[in-house]
Design a protein around this motif. Structure first.
Motif, short mmCIF file in Angstrom:
data_model
loop_
_atom_site.label_atom_id
_atom_site.label_comp_id
_atom_site.label_asym_id
_atom_site.label_seq_id
_atom_site.Cartn_x
_atom_site.Cartn_y
_atom_site.Cartn_z
N ARG A 1 87.31 44.84 23.57
CA ARG A 1 88.38 44.78 24.57
C ARG A 1 88.84 43.36 24.79
O ARG A 1 88.06 42.42 24.64
CB ARG A 1 87.87 45.34 25.91
CG ARG A 1 87.61 46.82 25.88
CD ARG A 1 86.89 47.23 27.13
NE ARG A 1 85.52 46.75 27.12
CZ ARG A 1 84.74 46.79 28.20
NH1 ARG A 1 85.20 47.21 29.37
NH2 ARG A 1 83.52 46.38 28.11
N TYR A 2 90.10 43.29 25.16
CA TYR A 2 90.63 42.03 25.69
C TYR A 2 90.98 42.29 27.13
O TYR A 2 91.57 43.31 27.47
CB TYR A 2 91.90 41.59 24.95
CG TYR A 2 91.63 41.05 23.55
CD1 TYR A 2 90.83 39.90 23.40
CD2 TYR A 2 92.21 41.62 22.41
CE1 TYR A 2 90.61 39.41 22.13
CE2 TYR A 2 91.98 41.12 21.16
CZ TYR A 2 91.15 39.99 21.02
OH TYR A 2 90.90 39.49 19.78
N LEU A 3 90.58 41.37 28.00
CA LEU A 3 90.94 41.49 29.42
C LEU A 3 91.75 40.26 29.83
O LEU A 3 91.45 39.15 29.34
CB LEU A 3 89.68 41.56 30.29
CG LEU A 3 89.04 42.95 30.46
CD1 LEU A 3 88.29 43.36 29.19
CD2 LEU A 3 88.08 42.92 31.64
N ASP A 4 92.74 40.50 30.72
CA ASP A 4 93.52 39.34 31.18
C ASP A 4 92.79 38.64 32.30
O ASP A 4 91.70 39.03 32.69
CB ASP A 4 94.93 39.80 31.62
CG ASP A 4 94.88 40.80 32.76
OD1 ASP A 4 93.79 40.86 33.44
OD2 ASP A 4 95.84 41.54 32.98
N MET A 5 93.42 37.64 32.84
CA MET A 5 92.76 36.81 33.84
C MET A 5 92.51 37.56 35.13
O MET A 5 91.73 37.13 35.98
CB MET A 5 93.56 35.54 34.12
CG MET A 5 93.59 34.57 32.93
SD MET A 5 91.95 34.06 32.34
CE MET A 5 91.53 32.89 33.62
N GLU A 6 93.16 38.76 35.25
CA GLU A 6 92.93 39.56 36.47
C GLU A 6 91.77 40.53 36.28
O GLU A 6 91.44 41.30 37.16
CB GLU A 6 94.20 40.38 36.83
CG GLU A 6 95.09 39.64 37.79
CD GLU A 6 96.06 38.72 37.04
OE1 GLU A 6 96.74 39.21 36.13
OE2 GLU A 6 96.04 37.51 37.35
N GLY A 7 91.31 40.54 35.09
CA GLY A 7 90.18 41.46 34.84
C GLY A 7 90.65 42.83 34.41
O GLY A 7 89.88 43.79 34.45
N LYS A 8 91.88 42.93 34.03
CA LYS A 8 92.39 44.21 33.56
C LYS A 8 92.45 44.22 32.05
O LYS A 8 92.79 43.21 31.43
CB LYS A 8 93.80 44.46 34.14
CG LYS A 8 93.73 44.72 35.64
CD LYS A 8 95.15 44.88 36.24
CE LYS A 8 95.08 45.12 37.72
NZ LYS A 8 96.22 44.47 38.42
N VAL B 1 89.59 37.14 28.53
CA VAL B 1 88.29 37.17 27.86
C VAL B 1 88.24 38.29 26.83
O VAL B 1 88.99 39.26 26.94
CB VAL B 1 87.13 37.39 28.85
CG1 VAL B 1 86.92 36.17 29.72
CG2 VAL B 1 87.35 38.63 29.71
N VAL B 2 87.44 38.05 25.81
CA VAL B 2 87.18 39.12 24.87
C VAL B 2 85.81 39.71 25.24
O VAL B 2 84.88 39.00 25.53
CB VAL B 2 87.22 38.62 23.41
CG1 VAL B 2 86.23 37.50 23.14
CG2 VAL B 2 86.91 39.81 22.44
N VAL B 3 85.70 41.04 25.30
CA VAL B 3 84.44 41.71 25.65
C VAL B 3 84.09 42.68 24.53
O VAL B 3 84.90 43.52 24.16
CB VAL B 3 84.57 42.48 26.98
CG1 VAL B 3 83.27 43.23 27.28
CG2 VAL B 3 84.95 41.57 28.10
N ILE B 4 82.88 42.52 23.99
CA ILE B 4 82.43 43.48 22.97
C ILE B 4 81.19 44.17 23.53
O ILE B 4 80.25 43.53 23.99
CB ILE B 4 82.08 42.79 21.65
CG1 ILE B 4 83.29 42.01 21.12
CG2 ILE B 4 81.61 43.83 20.62
CD1 ILE B 4 82.98 41.17 19.89
N ASN B 5 81.28 45.51 23.54
CA ASN B 5 80.06 46.29 23.87
C ASN B 5 79.30 46.55 22.56
O ASN B 5 79.79 47.25 21.70
CB ASN B 5 80.45 47.64 24.48
CG ASN B 5 80.95 47.48 25.91
OD1 ASN B 5 81.32 46.39 26.32
ND2 ASN B 5 80.98 48.60 26.61
N ALA C 1 83.41 36.34 26.03
CA ALA C 1 83.76 34.93 25.73
C ALA C 1 85.22 34.72 26.11
O ALA C 1 86.03 35.66 26.05
CB ALA C 1 83.52 34.65 24.26
N PRO C 2 85.58 33.52 26.54
CA PRO C 2 86.99 33.26 26.91
C PRO C 2 87.88 33.18 25.67
O PRO C 2 87.40 32.84 24.59
CB PRO C 2 86.91 31.92 27.64
CG PRO C 2 85.68 31.26 27.11
CD PRO C 2 84.73 32.35 26.72
#
Lengths: 136, 598
Positions: free
Chosen positions: B100-107, B183-187, B171-172
């Protein structure tokens, strides 16, 4: 020739009497002197020696006697012997046939013989023959 | 005996037991030490493995963080073409559960899910601003990597089933101008990694825990069930309760024993620990985690027991044999000691018996020698009797027969009378002799003699009155009596009287005329025997000449003194009849001493 001397030493007077009788029966040439104990006999012999008189050729000696017995006589006689000039035939005449006594008798070289009472006539003759040799 | 055996046993066994326990303790410690070393090595190995596995995750997230993202990056629309090859990459990595990619708002503004074998770009985007990993991720600076707790995946607030443990790497991301825009989030799916961690060559229990001691993975359970905050079905609550949570709080790596289990805990610090084998390096990255993972190795009680079993067995076997051996040895020694004691006791009683027998034998010997002596005396008496009869009787009897013979032949009356007189004399002497012999025989036959205690003083006093010489005051013969040592003797009163009479009579008969005469009686003890000395100062006798005849029958040694030679013969016979002895010492003209030994 002078008459020969014979000495009888025995405390049994009956014996002495009988012996004298027997000797007289055999010969008249013998003078018999009798004593009833060894002490008297020794006294007689030493007296004869002292006085230079003749001694008996034969002594018939009993063992059991008072005062000085046959053995005592022999012991005393031994002391006198060097003074004697002639040989004396001493016969032990005893009623004892004890081995002990016969053995003891042999130890006395002064003894000529040992005979058992009573003496028979031929035994007496034998003693005389031996003592007087041919003259008997 | 058993009490003694046990006493000795305890006495000897106690030190052996103490030593064996000490040895056991040392051996056990040594064994535990060895086990600890092995366990520590295993823990390090595990840690290295975790680091290795994590380094792949870190490398991946770092890769996505460092991509050159364009300005106003929109992977769904504008930049979908650019995402094409990256999509292949995501699709090819089986460990990615979500990307996932999340924006600075956490979405979320881009979301890729792997559902089964398919990789789908999801259009249901979620607002993750409240999630902790998002909050932490938005604060990351360049070079920072955030690794979340390992957790069961939740979708829309619900735990996804089947359980899917995941770790979220964050990671940012920056655009070309270097502006952080999200941020990039990998599960990451953790099952493969956790299973790998759980597989082990050694039997030790392995736990991966977070800093709150929540079990993330353990080889004690088949499933990987991170987060104990959630009550899980099938998880043995007891096994969790047994965990040494207190010790886990200690910041240092350590080993310890807890509830008979051996534990080694090792803290994982991803910033300091770097993989030795992984091709990826993240030395320059700053890894942030909300927790600190702990690796715990446990040898459970059962395995510990199995490990220590040989030592326990050794201890038991050693003690078992020590007990048996000691017991047997002590028993044998004790038995031998007892046997020896018994043997000695027996020996002692035997000795006593022997000594007793010996004493008895000695007594008997004394008795026998006494009897022997008496027999000898008796023998002498009999032989003396024989001699007396044969000799003293033979002579007169012979004479008698000779006289009788002569009487037969003699005719002359005078001579016959003479011979008859001689015969009378002989027969009288035979009569006398038979009288004497019968007196002698009565002495020899001592059965008739009454023996009792006789007072010597009384006897002497009585005898003294029989002689005129001792009765008259003016006579010069004294009787002196000195009976200080003893004055009573067990003897025949009649004999003693006769003996003293004879001796006194002799002393009077053979006294010296020229001196004051005396007879002196004195008692004494010699060799425990009563003796009596009878001393006079008379004529004495030459014992060399007459010694052996002194006590003979019909022996007389002094002329002119009456007597038939019977006195001393009777004295000797009477004494010997009652086992007494007489001896004499004499010197002529000095005196005579008789010694009677009772």
């Amino acid at each position: 020739m002078e008459k020969s001397n014979i000495l009888l030493v025995d405390d049994d007077e009956i014996y002495l009497y009988l012996m004298e009788k027997s000797i007289q029966k055999l010969t008249d040439d013998l003078v018999v002197n009798s004593f009833t104990d060894g002490a008297q006999a020794i006294d007689f012999i030493s007296d004869q020696v002292q006085k230079g008189r003749e001694l008996p050729e034969i002594i018939l000696l009993d063992i059991n006697m008072p005062f000085l017995d046959g053995w005592g006589f022999l012991a005393e006689f031994k002391k006198l012997k060097p003074k004697l000039e002639q040989h004396i035939n001493i016969y032990m005449i005893s009623s004892s046939s004890r081995e002990e006594d016969i053995k003891r008798a042999k130890s006395f070289e002064e003894l000529t013989g040992y005979m058992i009472k009573p003496l028979k006539e031929d035994e007496l003759t034998e003693i005389f023959k031996k003592a007087y040799n041919d003259s008997w | 005996m058993w009490k003694r055996v046990f006493k000795f046993f305890i006495f000897l066994y106690a030190p052996i037991l103490v030593l064996s326990l000490l040895f056991f303790y040392l051996q056990k410690n040594n064994q535990i030490e060895q086990l600890t070393q092995i366990q520590e090595r295993a823990a390090i190995q595990k840690k290295n493995l975790v680091v290795d596995l994590f380094s792949g995750i870190i490398h991946d997230i770092n890769y996505w963080s460092n991509l050159n993202y364009p300005k106003n990056f929109d992977p769904n629309e504008t930049h979908s073409r650019m995402m094409g090859p990256y999509m292949d990459l995501i699709e090819g990595t089986r460990d990615y559960d979500q990307f996932r990619y999340l924006d600075m708002e956490g979405k979320e503004f881009f979301r890729v899910e792997q559902l089964g074998r398919e990789t789908i770009i999801s259009d249901t985007l979620q607002d993750k601003s409240q999630r902790e990993y998002v909050k932490a991720g938005l604060n990351l600076r360049p070079g920072d990597v955030y690794l979340s707790q390992i957790d069961l995946n939740k979708e829309f607030g619900v735990i996804e089933k089947p359980y899917k443990p995941v770790i979220r790497a964050v990671a940012p991301i920056f655009d070309i101008d270097g502006k952080k825009f999200g941020v990039v989030v990998i599960n990451f799916k953790m099952n493969r990694i956790l299973d790998q961690l759980k597989s082990s060559l050694i039997n030790d229990n392995f736990y991966l825990l977070d800093s709150d001691s929540n079990i993330i993975a353990t080889n004690t359970l088949e499933e990987n069930l991170p987060s104990a905050r959630i009550v899980l079905e099938g998880l043995d609550s007891l096994s969790i309760a047994k965990l040494p949570r207190k010790q886990f709080k200690i910041a240092q790596d350590t080993s310890f024993l807890h509830n008979k289990s051996l534990w080694t805990i090792s803290h994982l610090d991803l910033n300091r620990q770097h993989s030795m084998v992984s091709p990826y390096s993240y030395d320059l990255l700053n890894i942030k985690t909300p927790t600190q993972w702990i690796i715990a190795m446990q040898i459970p009680e059962k395995d510990m027991f199995e490990n220590l079993f040989p030592i326990y067995t050794g201890l038991l076997v050693f003690n078992f044999f020590a007990i048996i051996n000691l017991f047997v040895i002590i028993y044998l020694v004790q038995r031998r000691r007892l046997q020896r004691a018994e043997f000695y006791k027996e020996l002692e009683t035997k000795n006593k018996r022997l000594a007793f027998k010996r004493n008895k034998l000695q007594e008997q010997n004394i008795l026998i020698s006494d009897i022997n002596r008496r027999l000898e005396v008796r023998n002498n008496q009999l032989s003396e009797f024989n001699y007396v009869v044969s000799h003293n009787l033979k002579a007169p009897v012979t004479s008698m027969s000779v006289i009788v013979n002569m009487l037969k032949n003699e005719k002359e009356p005078g001579e016959r009378t003479n011979l008859l007189l001689k015969l009378e004399k002989v027969s009288k002497s035979i009569l006398d002799l038979t009288d004497d012999i019968s007196e002698y025989i009565s002495i020899l036959d001592n059965k008739k003699i009454a023996v009792k205690n006789v007072d010597v003083n009384l006897v002497i006093e009585k005898v003294k009155h029989e002689f005129t010489e001792t009765l008259l005051d003016n006579s010069n013969f004294n009787v002196i009596v000195k009976t200080d040592d003893w004055n009573q003797v067990s003897f025949s009163k009649f004999y003693l009287q006769s003996i003293i009479q004879n001796l006194m009579s002799n002393a009077i008969k053979y006294k010296r005329k020229d001196t004051n005469s005396f007879i002196h009686f004195e008692t004494a003890y010699e060799d425990n025997k009563k003796v009596m000395y009878i001393r006079d100062n008379g004529l004495g006798i030459d014992l060399e000449k007459h010694g052996e005849n002194l006590f003979g029958l019909y022996k007389r040694f002094h002329r002119n003194v009456s007597g038939k030679g019977m006195g001393l013969f009777l004295v000797k016979s009477q004494l010997e009849a009652l086992d007494a002895l007489i001896s004499v010492k004499s010197e002529e003209n000095i005196g005579t001493t008789f010694k009677i030994t009772f």
